[in-house]
Motif scaffolding. Structure first.
Motif, PDB file in Angstrom:
ATOM      1  N   VAL A 176       0.828  -1.218   0.000  1.00  0.00           N
ATOM      2  CA  VAL A 176       0.000   0.000   0.000  1.00  0.00           C
ATOM      3  C   VAL A 176       0.857   1.260   0.000  1.00  0.00           C
ATOM      4  CG1 VAL A 176      -1.855  -1.223   1.210  1.00  0.00           C
ATOM      5  CG2 VAL A 176      -0.273   0.202   2.518  1.00  0.00           C
ATOM      6  N   GLY A 177       2.127   1.126   0.243  1.00  0.00           N
ATOM      7  CA  GLY A 177       3.035   2.267   0.288  1.00  0.00           C
ATOM      8  C   GLY A 177       3.883   2.363  -0.966  1.00  0.00           C
ATOM      9  N   PRO A 178       5.191   2.042  -0.847  1.00  0.00           N
ATOM     10  CA  PRO A 178       6.090   2.266  -1.971  1.00  0.00           C
ATOM     11  C   PRO A 178       5.775   1.467  -3.238  1.00  0.00           C
ATOM     12  CG  PRO A 178       7.222   1.115  -0.181  1.00  0.00           C
ATOM     13  CD  PRO A 178       5.901   1.554   0.353  1.00  0.00           C
ATOM     14  N   ILE A 179       5.127   0.319  -3.135  1.00  0.00           N
ATOM     15  CA  ILE A 179       4.773  -0.429  -4.348  1.00  0.00           C
ATOM     16  C   ILE A 179       3.699   0.320  -5.123  1.00  0.00           C
ATOM     17  CG2 ILE A 179       3.678  -2.564  -5.208  1.00  0.00           C
ATOM     18  CD1 ILE A 179       5.168  -4.077  -3.024  1.00  0.00           C
ATOM     19  N   GLY A 180       2.898   1.111  -4.399  1.00  0.00           N
ATOM     20  CA  GLY A 180       1.899   1.953  -5.068  1.00  0.00           C
ATOM     21  C   GLY A 180       0.696   1.192  -5.576  1.00  0.00           C
ATOM     22  N   LYS A 181       0.360   0.069  -4.927  1.00  0.00           N
ATOM     23  CA  LYS A 181      -0.817  -0.698  -5.376  1.00  0.00           C
ATOM     24  C   LYS A 181      -1.832  -0.841  -4.244  1.00  0.00           C
ATOM     25  CE  LYS A 181       1.770  -3.058  -8.971  1.00  0.00           C
ATOM     26  NZ  LYS A 181       1.254  -2.344 -10.140  1.00  0.00           N
ATOM     27  N   ALA A 182      -2.039   0.248  -3.516  1.00  0.00           N
ATOM     28  CA  ALA A 182      -3.003   0.228  -2.415  1.00  0.00           C
ATOM     29  C   ALA A 182      -4.387  -0.148  -2.909  1.00  0.00           C
ATOM     30  CB  ALA A 182      -3.046   1.587  -1.722  1.00  0.00           C
ATOM     31  N   ASN A 183      -4.661   0.121  -4.194  1.00  0.00           N
ATOM     32  CA  ASN A 183      -5.977  -0.204  -4.755  1.00  0.00           C
ATOM     33  C   ASN A 183      -6.302  -1.692  -4.645  1.00  0.00           C
ATOM     34  OD1 ASN A 183      -3.794  -0.139  -6.902  1.00  0.00           O
ATOM     35  ND2 ASN A 183      -5.360  -1.325  -7.958  1.00  0.00           N
ATOM     36  N   MET A 184      -5.251  -2.538  -4.638  1.00  0.00           N
ATOM     37  CA  MET A 184      -5.516  -3.977  -4.550  1.00  0.00           C
ATOM     38  C   MET A 184      -6.193  -4.311  -3.224  1.00  0.00           C
ATOM     39  SD  MET A 184      -2.155  -5.713  -6.290  1.00  0.00           S
ATOM     40  CE  MET A 184      -2.916  -7.321  -6.480  1.00  0.00           C
ATOM     41  N   ILE A 185      -5.870  -3.517  -2.195  1.00  0.00           N
ATOM     42  CA  ILE A 185      -6.503  -3.699  -0.891  1.00  0.00           C
ATOM     43  C   ILE A 185      -7.810  -2.900  -0.841  1.00  0.00           C
ATOM     44  CG2 ILE A 185      -6.218  -3.302   1.585  1.00  0.00           C
ATOM     45  CD1 ILE A 185      -4.345  -5.496   0.610  1.00  0.00           C
ATOM     46  N   LYS A 186      -7.721  -1.640  -1.217  1.00  0.00           N
ATOM     47  CA  LYS A 186      -8.867  -0.732  -1.070  1.00  0.00           C
ATOM     48  C   LYS A 186     -10.074  -1.141  -1.911  1.00  0.00           C
ATOM     49  CE  LYS A 186      -6.511   2.197   1.448  1.00  0.00           C
ATOM     50  NZ  LYS A 186      -6.660   1.958   2.880  1.00  0.00           N
ATOM     51  N   ASP A 187      -9.829  -1.748  -3.054  1.00  0.00           N
ATOM     52  CA  ASP A 187     -10.937  -2.109  -3.951  1.00  0.00           C
ATOM     53  C   ASP A 187     -11.684  -3.346  -3.495  1.00  0.00           C
ATOM     54  OD1 ASP A 187      -9.317  -1.084  -7.107  1.00  0.00           O
ATOM     55  OD2 ASP A 187     -10.188   0.051  -5.439  1.00  0.00           O
ATOM     56  N   ARG A 188     -11.162  -3.988  -2.448  1.00  0.00           N
ATOM     57  CA  ARG A 188     -11.852  -5.175  -1.929  1.00  0.00           C
ATOM     58  C   ARG A 188     -12.400  -4.798  -0.558  1.00  0.00           C
ATOM     59  NH1 ARG A 188      -7.623  -6.894  -5.203  1.00  0.00           N
ATOM     60  NH2 ARG A 188      -8.154  -8.663  -6.569  1.00  0.00           N
ATOM     61  N   LYS A 189     -13.697  -4.679  -0.476  1.00  0.00           N
ATOM     62  CA  LYS A 189     -14.357  -4.064   0.690  1.00  0.00           C
ATOM     63  C   LYS A 189     -13.941  -4.708   2.002  1.00  0.00           C
ATOM     64  CE  LYS A 189     -19.038  -3.385   2.425  1.00  0.00           C
ATOM     65  NZ  LYS A 189     -20.360  -3.968   2.263  1.00  0.00           N
ATOM     66  N   HIS A 190     -13.995  -6.030   2.088  1.00  0.00           N
ATOM     67  CA  HIS A 190     -13.731  -6.691   3.368  1.00  0.00           C
ATOM     68  C   HIS A 190     -12.240  -6.770   3.647  1.00  0.00           C
ATOM     69  CE1 HIS A 190     -17.840  -8.013   2.268  1.00  0.00           C
ATOM     70  NE2 HIS A 190     -18.039  -7.773   3.555  1.00  0.00           N
ATOM     71  N   VAL A 191     -11.436  -6.958   2.594  1.00  0.00           N
ATOM     72  CA  VAL A 191      -9.975  -6.930   2.757  1.00  0.00           C
ATOM     73  C   VAL A 191      -9.559  -5.553   3.257  1.00  0.00           C
ATOM     74  CG1 VAL A 191      -7.768  -7.005   1.535  1.00  0.00           C
ATOM     75  CG2 VAL A 191      -9.515  -8.717   1.025  1.00  0.00           C
ATOM     76  N   SER A 192     -10.172  -4.517   2.694  1.00  0.00           N
ATOM     77  CA  SER A 192      -9.827  -3.151   3.072  1.00  0.00           C
ATOM     78  C   SER A 192     -10.130  -2.892   4.544  1.00  0.00           C
ATOM     79  CB  SER A 192     -10.599  -2.168   2.183  1.00  0.00           C
ATOM     80  OG  SER A 192     -10.234  -0.851   2.490  1.00  0.00           O
ATOM     81  N   ALA A 193     -11.312  -3.326   4.984  1.00  0.00           N
ATOM     82  CA  ALA A 193     -11.692  -3.128   6.392  1.00  0.00           C
ATOM     83  C   ALA A 193     -10.749  -3.896   7.311  1.00  0.00           C
ATOM     84  CB  ALA A 193     -13.130  -3.587   6.602  1.00  0.00           C
ATOM     85  N   TRP A 194     -10.394  -5.090   6.905  1.00  0.00           N
ATOM     86  CA  TRP A 194      -9.468  -5.923   7.674  1.00  0.00           C
ATOM     87  C   TRP A 194      -8.097  -5.268   7.759  1.00  0.00           C
ATOM     88  CZ3 TRP A 194      -5.368  -8.555   4.946  1.00  0.00           C
ATOM     89  CH2 TRP A 194      -4.618  -9.468   5.712  1.00  0.00           C
ATOM     90  N   TRP A 195      -7.623  -4.750   6.640  1.00  0.00           N
ATOM     91  CA  TRP A 195      -6.317  -4.095   6.623  1.00  0.00           C
ATOM     92  C   TRP A 195      -6.323  -2.873   7.544  1.00  0.00           C
ATOM     93  CZ3 TRP A 195      -1.440  -4.541   6.332  1.00  0.00           C
ATOM     94  CH2 TRP A 195      -0.624  -3.412   6.215  1.00  0.00           C
TER      95      TRP A 195
END
Lengths: 215, 266
Positions: A176-195
């Protein structure tokens, strides 16, 4: 009995460090400069024959492999702090299952992304686009399974936070930081809440502040 | 009609290198009036007028390209400010950093109102602009000797670094994460590097440094990759070649380089 963790600044070590902090344990740290190859020094090889990090030294006892260290700490200090192993044999089974999933399915593609996107530029190298694309696809498939699981349970192994969740922290922070792919987490509702839940735990915040790798 | 303003020709050196015969012609420097060195740098808001523009380097001590630039600045005894770029949050891929380097790579350098990127372009600028300060970093003498420096600067950039960087990456960063380095890939890369180092061995038998008698950018540019490789098993490639080994020891022992390495510890 002094607990000593080696190479606390590096991502895999942080799995062990966050577990120590979750359990409210006092510990010492020894820095190992991996950029200078200090993990190959005979003194280090004596405690970790593969020359990898981390190692936990507990008095006369030594243990390496970050997830094995997590299990040892969680078992030895079961009665203090949160119970990170589950209460029953069945719950423990689920914790072990998702710890293995992290190791075998989640970590490898995420590591490939970390190496290519975060660290290759430090050597002035251009990232391997093919590897990045394939890794992103594989990781996405794993996250889809997590999304389904986390829509049924608050945490991976059930409705309790466990080692399985904590094991994801260090490298997902790269994602979610330097790789710049936070969307992979944020776009998944339950994964995002868990993270959001696990990354905002005080223990993890403390790790991020105290043991930041200076890239 | 445009007039080109010329500064008076000035002589960088009045002797010729013993290695190449050369015609004693002075070098003529044309200095563009638009880039005169600003002695006043008016800062906005709270800072008062300061007398000289401080060189700013945007980068991180772990990056080989940043280290290359820092080495040149230390060799020249130049004052500078190292402004960290938080690559952990991807700052190098966003504004405002992209305005400094649209490729989103570190480092970038600001000297007054001049912004530069590409580490070897930066070191070349530092060597020319500040030719009268600190270490020369270029070969003294006539154009033919200067051209030899350019040759070996290119050799580092085109022949040595692409291979050395990949080896360092395989050995160091994969090693950092407990991945077994791909032995076949490393062997393949090392076989290629050995061919380059054999050429260096022959060259250094005839010349104390790669380009000439003096330490120049051609040598300096190698420092970051060599620094990393000497901490890995690949160091044997350097240590087993006597002239190369001697040269590595010489260039890595330079005080300016020690200062760069010290920055990594902070």
């Amino acid at each position: 009995m002094v607990l000593t963790i080696y190479a606390p600044l590096f991502a895999s070590s942080k799995r062990a460090v966050v577990t120590l902090i979750e359990k409210g344990l006092e510990f010492e740290t020894v820095n190992v400069d991996l950029l200078k190859g200090e993990q190959k020094n005979p003194e280090y090889i004596a405690i970790q024959p593969f020359g990898k990090i981390p190692v936990l030294v507990d008095g006369d006892y030594k243990i390496f492999e970050s997830r094995a260290i997590m299990r040892y700490i969680a078992e030895k200090y079961r009665s203090q702090g949160p119970d990170l192993l589950g209460k029953t044999v069945e719950e423990r089974g689920q914790v072990e299952q998702w710890l293995d999933v992290e190791a075998t399915s989640y970590h490898p593609p995420l590591l490939a992304l970390t190496l290519n996107i975060v660290f290759a530029p430090l050597m002035g190298l251009v990232a391997d686009e093919k590897v990045i694309k394939e890794s992103e696809e594989k990781l996405g498939e794993v996250l889809d399974v997590y999304e389904a699981q986390l829509s049924k349970n608050e945490y991976l192994a059930g409705d309790f936070v466990s080692l399985a969740d904590l094991a994801h922290l260090p490298f997902t922070e790269y994602l979610v930081g330097p790789i710049g792919k936070a969307n992979m987490i944020k776009d998944r509702k339950h994964v995002s809440a868990w993270w959001d839940k696990i990354s905002n735990r005080p223990a993890w915040k403390e790790v991020s502040e105290k043991f930041a790798l200076p890239i | 009609m445009r007039t080109i303003q010329r500064r008076l020709p000035f002589f960088t050196h009045s002797f010729s290198s013993p290695h190449l015969p050369c015609i004693n012609s002075p070098s003529l420097l044309l200095s563009s009036p638009s880039h005169s060195h600003s002695t006043f740098n008016i800062r906005s808001k709270s800072s008062p007028i300061i007398m000289a523009a401080v060189i700013k380097v945007h980068g991180v001590p772990m990056s080989t390209a940043t280290m290359r630039v820092l080495a040149a600045l230390y060799e020249k005894d130049l004052q500078f400010e190292l402004i960290p770029v938080d690559m952990r949050v991807g700052a190098h891929k966003q504004e405002p950093y992209l305005s400094l380097n649209p490729f989103g790579q570190v480092p970038a350098l600001q000297d007054g109102d001049l912004t530069l990127f590409e580490s070897r372009a930066i070191t070349s600028y530092i060597a020319e602009e500040y030719s009268d300060k600190g270490e020369k970093l270029t070969c003294p003498g006539c154009k033919k000797v200067k051209a030899t420096t350019k040759v070996w600067v290119e050799v580092e950039g085109q022949q040595f670094d692409p291979i050395a960087s990949k080896i360092a990456f395989e050995r160091i960063f994969k090693g950092m994460f407990g991945m077994t380095t791909d032995p076949a890939a490393v062997k393949d890369l090392e076989d290629k590097l050995v061919k380059v180092l054999d050429i260096y061995e022959a060259r250094l038998a005839k010349s104390p440094f790669l380009a000439c008698d003096c330490f120049t950018l051609a040598d300096l540019h190698h420092l970051p990759a060599i620094h990393y490789l000497m901490g890995t098993d690949s160091k044997t490639l350097f240590e087993s070649r006597p002239k190369v080994s001697e040269w590595v020891k010489k260039i890595t022992a330079r005080p300016a380089w020690s200062k760069v390495v010290a920055l990594q510890k902070q």
